[in-house]
Design a protein around this motif. Structure first.
Motif, mmCIF file in Angstrom:
data_model
loop_
_atom_site.group_PDB
_atom_site.id
_atom_site.type_symbol
_atom_site.label_atom_id
_atom_site.label_comp_id
_atom_site.label_asym_id
_atom_site.label_seq_id
_atom_site.Cartn_x
_atom_site.Cartn_y
_atom_site.Cartn_z
ATOM 1 N N PRO A 211 50.225 63.438 -25.095
ATOM 2 C CA PRO A 211 49.475 62.367 -24.424
ATOM 3 C C PRO A 211 50.323 61.114 -24.237
ATOM 4 O O PRO A 211 51.364 60.942 -24.871
ATOM 5 C CB PRO A 211 48.342 62.091 -25.418
ATOM 6 N N ARG A 212 49.871 60.249 -23.371
ATOM 7 C CA ARG A 212 50.413 58.897 -23.305
ATOM 8 C C ARG A 212 49.735 58.077 -24.403
ATOM 9 O O ARG A 212 48.593 58.358 -24.782
ATOM 10 C CB ARG A 212 50.152 58.300 -21.923
ATOM 11 N N SER A 227 42.339 42.409 -24.895
ATOM 12 C CA SER A 227 43.550 42.065 -24.153
ATOM 13 C C SER A 227 43.773 43.047 -23.008
ATOM 14 O O SER A 227 43.044 44.046 -22.875
ATOM 15 C CB SER A 227 44.754 42.142 -25.098
ATOM 16 N N PRO A 228 44.792 42.822 -22.183
ATOM 17 C CA PRO A 228 45.212 43.884 -21.270
ATOM 18 C C PRO A 228 45.625 45.132 -22.058
ATOM 19 O O PRO A 228 45.953 45.046 -23.242
ATOM 20 C CB PRO A 228 46.419 43.265 -20.551
ATOM 21 N N VAL A 229 45.621 46.259 -21.403
ATOM 22 C CA VAL A 229 46.015 47.514 -22.038
ATOM 23 C C VAL A 229 47.527 47.678 -21.927
ATOM 24 O O VAL A 229 48.108 47.450 -20.855
ATOM 25 C CB VAL A 229 45.310 48.714 -21.380
ATOM 26 N N GLY A 230 48.164 48.066 -23.033
ATOM 27 C CA GLY A 230 49.592 48.325 -23.032
ATOM 28 C C GLY A 230 49.878 49.791 -23.289
ATOM 29 O O GLY A 230 49.007 50.550 -23.719
ATOM 30 N N GLU A 231 51.119 50.188 -23.025
ATOM 31 C CA GLU A 231 51.531 51.567 -23.280
ATOM 32 C C GLU A 231 52.860 51.583 -24.011
ATOM 33 O O GLU A 231 53.750 50.781 -23.724
ATOM 34 C CB GLU A 231 51.660 52.351 -21.983
ATOM 35 N N PHE A 288 45.043 57.912 -27.424
ATOM 36 C CA PHE A 288 45.777 58.948 -26.720
ATOM 37 C C PHE A 288 45.119 59.120 -25.346
ATOM 38 O O PHE A 288 43.885 59.197 -25.243
ATOM 39 C CB PHE A 288 45.712 60.284 -27.469
ATOM 40 N N TYR A 289 45.943 59.207 -24.318
ATOM 41 C CA TYR A 289 45.451 59.398 -22.954
ATOM 42 C C TYR A 289 46.123 60.623 -22.364
ATOM 43 O O TYR A 289 47.349 60.654 -22.198
ATOM 44 C CB TYR A 289 45.747 58.151 -22.118
ATOM 45 N N VAL A 290 45.329 61.647 -22.085
ATOM 46 C CA VAL A 290 45.846 62.864 -21.447
ATOM 47 C C VAL A 290 45.672 62.678 -19.947
ATOM 48 O O VAL A 290 44.569 62.800 -19.401
ATOM 49 C CB VAL A 290 45.103 64.116 -21.949
ATOM 50 N N GLU A 295 41.303 62.555 -20.197
ATOM 51 C CA GLU A 295 40.673 62.392 -21.512
ATOM 52 C C GLU A 295 41.285 61.216 -22.282
ATOM 53 O O GLU A 295 42.489 60.981 -22.235
ATOM 54 C CB GLU A 295 40.858 63.664 -22.340
ATOM 55 N N LEU A 296 40.418 60.515 -22.999
ATOM 56 C CA LEU A 296 40.830 59.446 -23.916
ATOM 57 C C LEU A 296 40.360 59.802 -25.315
ATOM 58 O O LEU A 296 39.215 60.213 -25.511
ATOM 59 C CB LEU A 296 40.219 58.107 -23.509
ATOM 60 N N PHE A 297 41.251 59.643 -26.299
ATOM 61 C CA PHE A 297 40.903 59.862 -27.695
ATOM 62 C C PHE A 297 41.339 58.643 -28.495
ATOM 63 O O PHE A 297 42.510 58.244 -28.426
ATOM 64 C CB PHE A 297 41.619 61.104 -28.258
#
Length: 339
Positions: A211-212, A227-231, A288-290, A295-297
């Protein structure tokens, strides 16, 4: 008048050095015209060090264990307006120090006893979040006593989750003690590592594909904001300790390049988790982002995330328009609000 802040750092967990790094950043960044900050380092043996010991620890690394009695610092804490317990992991982020400060009637930054304790234990936190319908990967708890008494039961739990899977101490952060287990013959060694750090261990299933990793900062008490979303991007198989703390091994991308509806869902889930766990002040919530399936976990909630000027939590808020010094100022204000 200047706010008098007692900055606690160090601590007895495996994240001692991480805490010292965070404390150095806070000390260097806070404006002297607004704050009078006094650092106090807790050694790895739990001693509250005198000024010379604290200065040595913050200047040269881990704290030495010579110094004053374990609870001497509590009486000193009463001389300050706010305590900033910049401690990561057990004996600092898990409600122990928060309980001590609550008994002493001293305002402090961050979550209280309940929010700190529940969020620290990955299994208990996941149980609470599951009750609120927040999506997570499948998981199982294994205790040290149960493993010794009936290792086959733990093996069975792992088989139910399927391989590969992750083995993690339930009460540590900074990716300390985590193993990726690809086959049953490797499970015992991974459990030995984890049980050397905690009596409670979590087994976690993996997503169908890598996942990302998305992260978001939460700020506030009863009316928190996101906040804004980061990766985080990295080439390693997972975000282990080496990857996390070796320069150049991972890169931050803020804002994350994800669809607007994904970012909105991350913010919604993070705020729900913050409230469900009774957090306060601050938290970093990791997902986790698939990408293929959407999907988000939710992975975990950190009630006292890394706080160097280059850490993800301050960077997320910098992207949201709140600089480092202003962020700490806001946290001090939140510590003195009625909750």
């Amino acid at each position: 008048m200047k706010k008098r802040i007692l900055l606690l750092a160090g601590g007895q967990s495996g994240e001692h050095e991480v805490s010292l790094s965070s404390a150095r950043s806070v000390l260097n960044a806070l404006p002297e015209e607004h704050f009078e900050v006094t650092p106090l380092v807790i050694s790895k043996r739990g001693r509250w060090l005198p000024p010379e010991g604290t200065a040595l620890a913050l200047g040269q690394g881990a704290a030495e264990d010579g110094g004053e009695l374990v609870l001497h610092g509590v009486s000193r804490a009463g001389d300050y307006d706010v305590v900033f317990p910049l401690l990561h992991g057990p004996m600092g982020e898990d409600g122990t120090v928060q309980g001590l400060l609550t008994l002493a009637g001293i305002p402090f930054v961050g979550s209280g006893v309940l929010g700190s304790a529940v969020s620290m234990d990955k299994v208990v936190a996941k149980d609470v979040l599951a009750a609120h319908g927040i999506p997570q990967v499948a998981y199982r708890l294994v205790t040290r006593g149960a493993w010794r008494a009936n290792p086959e039961a733990a093996m069975g739990a792992a088989r139910e989750l399927g391989y590969p899977l992750f083995v993690k101490p339930a009460n540590l952060g900074s990716s300390v003690g985590i193993s990726k287990v690809r086959a049953e013959e490797d499970l015992t060694a991974a459990l030995d590592v984890a049980f050397g750090l905690d009596r409670r261990v979590i087994l976690e299933a993996m997503t169908a594909e890598k996942p990302r990793e998305l992260e978001i900062g939460i700020l506030g008490n009863d009316a928190p904001i996101a906040s804004p979303v980061g990766e985080l991007r990295f080439d390693a198989e997972f975000y282990d300790y080496h990857t996390k703390y070796t320069e150049g091994e991972a890169t931050m991308h803020i804002p994350a390049d994800v669809p607007a509806e994904v970012a909105a869902r991350v913010r919604e889930l993070a705020l729900t988790a913050f409230r469900a766990l009774d957090c306060a002040g601050l938290a970093r919530v990791d997902f986790f982002y698939v990408e293929r399936t959407g999907e988000l976990f939710l992975n975990e909630v950190n009630t006292m995330p890394g706080f160097t000027t280059t850490s993800m939590y301050p960077k997320l808020w910098e992207a949201g328009g709140l600089g480092y010094a202003d962020l700490v100022t806001r946290l001090v204000e939140l510590a003195t609000e009625d909750r």
